[in-house]
Design a protein around this motif. Structure first.
Motif, PDB file in Angstrom:
ATOM      1  N   ALA A 200      54.568  88.544  70.986  1.00  5.78           N
ATOM      2  CA  ALA A 200      55.019  88.964  69.667  1.00  5.78           C
ATOM      3  C   ALA A 200      55.904  87.893  69.049  1.00  5.78           C
ATOM      4  N   LEU A 201      56.727  87.284  69.865  1.00  3.89           N
ATOM      5  CA  LEU A 201      57.609  86.224  69.382  1.00  3.89           C
ATOM      6  C   LEU A 201      56.792  85.029  68.915  1.00  3.89           C
TER       7      LEU A 201
ATOM      8  N   ASP B  20      61.536  73.990  79.990  1.00  2.00           N
ATOM      9  CA  ASP B  20      60.098  74.296  80.024  1.00  2.00           C
ATOM     10  C   ASP B  20      59.657  75.035  78.770  1.00  2.00           C
ATOM     11  N   LEU B  21      60.479  75.975  78.327  1.00  2.00           N
ATOM     12  CA  LEU B  21      60.142  76.727  77.115  1.00  2.00           C
ATOM     13  C   LEU B  21      60.003  75.786  75.933  1.00  2.00           C
ATOM     14  N   LYS B  22      60.959  74.849  75.858  1.00  2.50           N
ATOM     15  CA  LYS B  22      60.950  73.941  74.720  1.00  2.50           C
ATOM     16  C   LYS B  22      59.728  73.030  74.754  1.00  2.50           C
TER      17      LYS B  22
ATOM     18  N   TYR C 100      65.865  78.451  73.685  1.00  5.19           N
ATOM     19  CA  TYR C 100      66.513  79.405  74.578  1.00  5.19           C
ATOM     20  C   TYR C 100      68.006  79.171  74.431  1.00  5.19           C
ATOM     21  N   LEU C 101      68.713  80.106  73.832  1.00  6.65           N
ATOM     22  CA  LEU C 101      70.135  79.894  73.563  1.00  6.65           C
ATOM     23  C   LEU C 101      70.957  80.011  74.847  1.00  6.65           C
TER      24      LEU C 101
ATOM     25  N   THR D 292      61.772  81.073  68.330  1.00  8.06           N
ATOM     26  CA  THR D 292      61.015  79.839  68.155  1.00  8.06           C
ATOM     27  C   THR D 292      61.956  78.732  67.696  1.00  8.06           C
ATOM     28  N   GLU D 293      61.620  77.496  68.034  1.00 12.45           N
ATOM     29  CA  GLU D 293      62.430  76.346  67.617  1.00 12.45           C
ATOM     30  C   GLU D 293      62.548  76.323  66.096  1.00 12.45           C
ATOM     31  N   LYS D 294      61.455  76.670  65.451  1.00 12.19           N
ATOM     32  CA  LYS D 294      61.413  76.664  63.998  1.00 12.19           C
ATOM     33  C   LYS D 294      62.437  77.635  63.417  1.00 12.19           C
ATOM     34  N   PHE D 295      62.488  78.808  64.021  1.00 13.69           N
ATOM     35  CA  PHE D 295      63.433  79.816  63.554  1.00 13.69           C
ATOM     36  C   PHE D 295      64.860  79.333  63.796  1.00 13.69           C
ATOM     37  N   ALA D 296      65.089  78.773  64.986  1.00 15.09           N
ATOM     38  CA  ALA D 296      66.426  78.290  65.333  1.00 15.09           C
ATOM     39  C   ALA D 296      66.868  77.203  64.353  1.00 15.09           C
TER      40      ALA D 296
END
Lengths: 509, 323
Positions: free
Chosen positions: A281-282, A323-325, A332-333, A451-455
């Protein structure tokens, strides 16, 4: 009975909201199904060979288990109301199509002949003769479809479409019979009321029917339109997995974000589903933020790279973040303080009797073990599989739903269970967590992911959420879970209390 | 000089096949305006097929059918059907419509004014002996079979079509109701001067109703003639047997009207002044009893003398039809 009534009073605003969602999903699906199935069936009465094929297809669609259908739709259309409505429409097609087709097809041929012989056009014959005669059969098909839809729509909660199913899911998760009953009874009542309404309308004059249906549709569009218009531009959707802990966390997120930026609104989707569901969903931008554990990221979400065993908490978090990035472009905050990890729990009396302190101690009593564990735990290499391998254990395990497992432990139906270290029940039921001396269970730290974009586009949100970094201890979390699960306090209230008492939120009162 | 009338309906070398089966071989038939034409035959004789080709519920395989001199091929089927009333054996009233709505079906399609239609409905209900105030708003399933078929008939004639087709309309009704409805058809026909094509397998019904009768068997039209000629001069053995079989089963109940129709009642007689009067609805049985006492019977139709019967004529009828 009193509990049921109290729960009802507590939840009535939530219930109304869920009821409205349920009604929206159900009626939308029903209308779409009617618009598709009725004309199709009418057309099919003039094409008998196609009709057979269509009947087969709709029958086959009906046999797909609803859960599977919802699952199949996620990769195609994501989550939320859209796949729910699609699934419900698919289910509703058969009864409506079948009844319309049969209703018209079984009209006495001599009546058809009379209509033809009097020079009626095909359209006139349809409107003046065929539909009025077949109407009772068509309506009964629509009623069947409606009852089916209202019932099946409870499953829509599984894919985040909300509705009364939320109550049922939450009730199962919290082992709260009252919640389950409220969800189930309301859904059953809704089906009965709507079905009766259709029955009444069937006997009413055509004009009354048209006016009623028009009012319902206009009312629907009106309320939905108002809701859409009332939403300010910036709305952040935060979701949480099933359970009290994610629910408390996302309420904290909301409070922090709204405190710092008055121009955004935050929509919370509590008890939104399981890990992979939320992650998808994210990625599909159906939601913006949800709290996730570092160990789960490594175990379930990213492709395994390099060494992932025997990492300490910080190492686990860093690897998960990197890894997420690199793999999914997801931010990941910073993590909170408390570490939630799997545990193997037994009752204190049981531990004392056999002198159990570590997981390895279970070897002594393998034949006496009757374990109950969650499916997720049983299937993870950092769960039961790892335990059996590293400790050389072999014992009988029943798969159980999380809250049932605690109850079974308490009643003595099982004597060994899995647990999360922050679960309130550990305190409540006086359980002992056996030590994981071989470090099979990775230490899990929780943090918001987005998402990086959202951040990047929401630096103020990132800043707000990072205020939680290093906050909330294991016992804080256990305490808060206890308040929500056992004392039945609302997650929103518990979250606010913590934030205020730790100076993270201004006390407006 | 009398101008020859154009037939309302004319079949020219019409052939109809259903797959391998030939239902109609080579049909030539002309039906005149204002005629009550009865097609009679056993089941499978092709009489219903012939009827349904007139309003094109069935289309012919070859040959031409003409309506008022125009080929059906050249007429729009829907507008053709608006000019041809249709009464079915199954009655087939529209079950979701009231009596009035059923009767108004064709006037509505012809876009006749509502007020006018409502008046027509009431008039027709009165004509068939049903009180409009009582029956107008009833649903078909609240009517008896006979009442339903009365509505079936007035539904077919509500828009005053020049032609009305009856497809074995009374075969499912009991004998008393059947007789009433046959009288009704004759009555309406007399008032409206329309052309009627009536299909039946009942020779008695054919003789009672028909101005002319067409006898059909195995897809062929064997004889087309007046009732009198059909009975007294049958074209072949089949026609003769067909009529005889209808007589045999109910000889005693034969109404005198049938003897009139088939030409056994004399127009004049010598000793007419001694005649005893009998209605044409009376049966042969009562004629026997009367003739045992008197020499001559004066046959009455609606209180008017229509002819005379003596023992000789009755014996002639009995011997000829029983051959």
């Amino acid at each position: 009975m009193t509990t049921l009534w109290n729960t009802f009073l507590d939840q009535r605003t939530e219930l109304l909201k869920a009821l409205w969602q349920h009604l929206q999903i159900s009626l939308t699906s029903l209308l779409i199904a009617i618009v598709i199935a009725v004309p199709l069936a009418i057309w099919a009465t003039h094409h008998k060979s196609v009709a057979e094929v269509l009947l087969q297809i709709t029958s086959v669609l009906q046999t797909i288990p609803s859960l599977a259908l919802l699952g199949l739709l996620i990769p195609l259309v994501g989550i939320g109301s859209v796949p729910a409505v699609i699934a419900l429409v698919i289910y509703a097609l058969l009864p409506i199509f079948q009844n319309t087709y049969v209703g018209i097809d079984e009209i006495d041929p001599s009546i058809e002949e009379a209509a033809d012989a009097f020079g009626m056009s095909r359209m006139r014959k349809l409107i003046k003769v065929e539909i009025p005669i077949a109407l009772p059969v068509i309506i009964s098909g629509i009623r069947t479809a409606l009852v089916l839809i209202v019932g099946t729509a409870t499953l829509a909660a599984l894919i985040g479409a909300g509705g009364l199913g939320n109550f049922i899911l939450l009730g199962i998760d919290q082992n709260d019979t009252s919640l389950i009953l409220i969800g189930a009874i309301t859904s059953a009542l809704l089906a009965i009321v709507l079905s009766t309404l259709i029955k009444v309308l069937q006997k009413a004059k055509l004009r009354t029917v048209i006016v009623t249906v028009a009012v319902i549709i206009i009312g629907f569009i009106g309320v939905s339109g108002y809701q859409a218009a009332a939403q300010p531009k910036e709305n952040i959707i935060i979701a949480g997995k099933l359970g009290s802990e994610p629910d408390i966390l996302i309420h904290m997120y909301k409070d922090l974000i709204v405190q710092d930026d008055k121009n955004v609104t935050v929509t919370l989707k509590s008890n939104f589903g399981t890990t992979s569901f939320l992650f998808n969903a994210l990625k599909s931008k159906s939601i913006d933020i949800y709290p996730e554990f570092s160990g789960t990221v490594l175990e379930s979400l990213v492709k395994k790279t390099g060494n992932t065993t025997n990492l300490n908490a910080h190492q686990t978090y860093v690897k998960a973040r990197d890894d997420l990035k690199s793999q999914d472009d997801i931010a990941y905050l910073k993590p909170m303080k408390y570490q939630n990890t799997f545990a193997v729990a037994v009752k204190k009396s049981f531990a004392d009797k056999y002198n159990l302190k570590t997981i390895g101690d279970l070897r002594k009593i393998e034949d006496k073990i009757n374990a109950g564990m969650t499916l997720e735990f049983m299937n993870r290499t950092d769960g039961l599989k790892g335990i059996k391998k590293k400790y050389g254990l072999d014992f009988k395990v029943n798969s159980m739903q999380a809250s049932l497992r605690y109850e079974a432990l308490q009643r003595g139906n099982i004597n060994v269970g899995d647990a999360y270290s922050t679960d309130s029940q550990i305190k409540q039921l006086n359980l002992v967590m056996l030590k994981d001396t071989k470090h099979v269970f990775p230490p899990y730290q929780g943090a918001p992911i987005m998402t990086e974009k959202f951040a990047a586009s929401h630096p103020e949100v990132v800043k707000s959420l990072n205020k939680l970094a290093g906050k909330i201890s294991d016992s804080d979390m256990q305490e808060m879970n206890y308040k929500v699960n056992v004392k039945k306090e609302s997650a929103a209230k518990v979250a606010k209390q913590y934030l205020i008492s730790h100076g993270l939120l201004r006390d407006d009162k | 000089m009398i101008k020859p009338k154009v037939p309302v309906i004319e079949f020219k070398n019409v052939r109809k096949e259903f797959g391998e089966n030939v239902a109609i071989h080579d049909l030539n038939l002309a039906i005149q305006p204002g005629e009550l034409f009865v097609l009679v035959g056993t089941s499978g004789s092709g009489k219903t097929t012939t009827l349904k080709m007139i309003n094109q519920l069935i289309t012919q395989t070859s040959g031409d059918i003409l309506f008022e001199g125009k080929k059906l091929k050249d007429i729009d089927t829907q507008s053709l059907r608006l000019d041809i009333g249709y009464v079915l054996q199954q009655i087939a009233l529209f079950p979701t419509m009231t009596v009035a709505q059923n009767v108004s079906v064709i006037p509505d399609m012809k876009k006749m004014p509502k007020k006018e239609t409502a008046k027509i409905v009431d008039d027709l209900l009165t004509q068939v002996g049903l009180d409009p105030d009582e029956y107008r708003d009833r649903m078909p399933d609240e009517l008896s079979g006979g009442e339903q078929q009365r509505i079936g008939i007035i539904r077919a004639i509500a828009a005053k079509p020049p032609v009305v087709l009856f497809d074995e309309p009374f075969s499912a009704l009991d004998p008393i109701v059947r007789t009433q409805l046959q009288d009704l058809v004759l009555d309406l026909h007399q008032k409206m001067h329309n052309t009627i094509v009536f299909v039946t397998h009942d020779m008695d019904e054919a003789l009672k109703l028909g101005d002319r009768i067409g006898v059909m068997s195995h897809g062929k039209l064997l004889q087309t003639d007046t009732p009198e000629n059909i009975v007294q001069h049958p074209a072949n053995q089949f026609v003769e047997n067909f009529f005889a079989s209808s007589v045999a089963k109910n000889m005693y109940e034969t109404p005198l009207a049938k003897l009139i129709k088939t030409g056994y009642v004399l127009k004049t007689i010598d000793n007419s002044e001694k005649a005893k009067e009998l209605e044409d609805t009376a049966t042969l049985e009562s004629a026997f009893m009367t003739l045992a006492e008197t020499d001559v019977i004066a046959v009455m139709h609606e209180h008017k003398k229509v002819g005379y019967l003596n023992r000789q004529q009755v014996m002639r009828y009995l011997s000829e039809v029983q051959r």
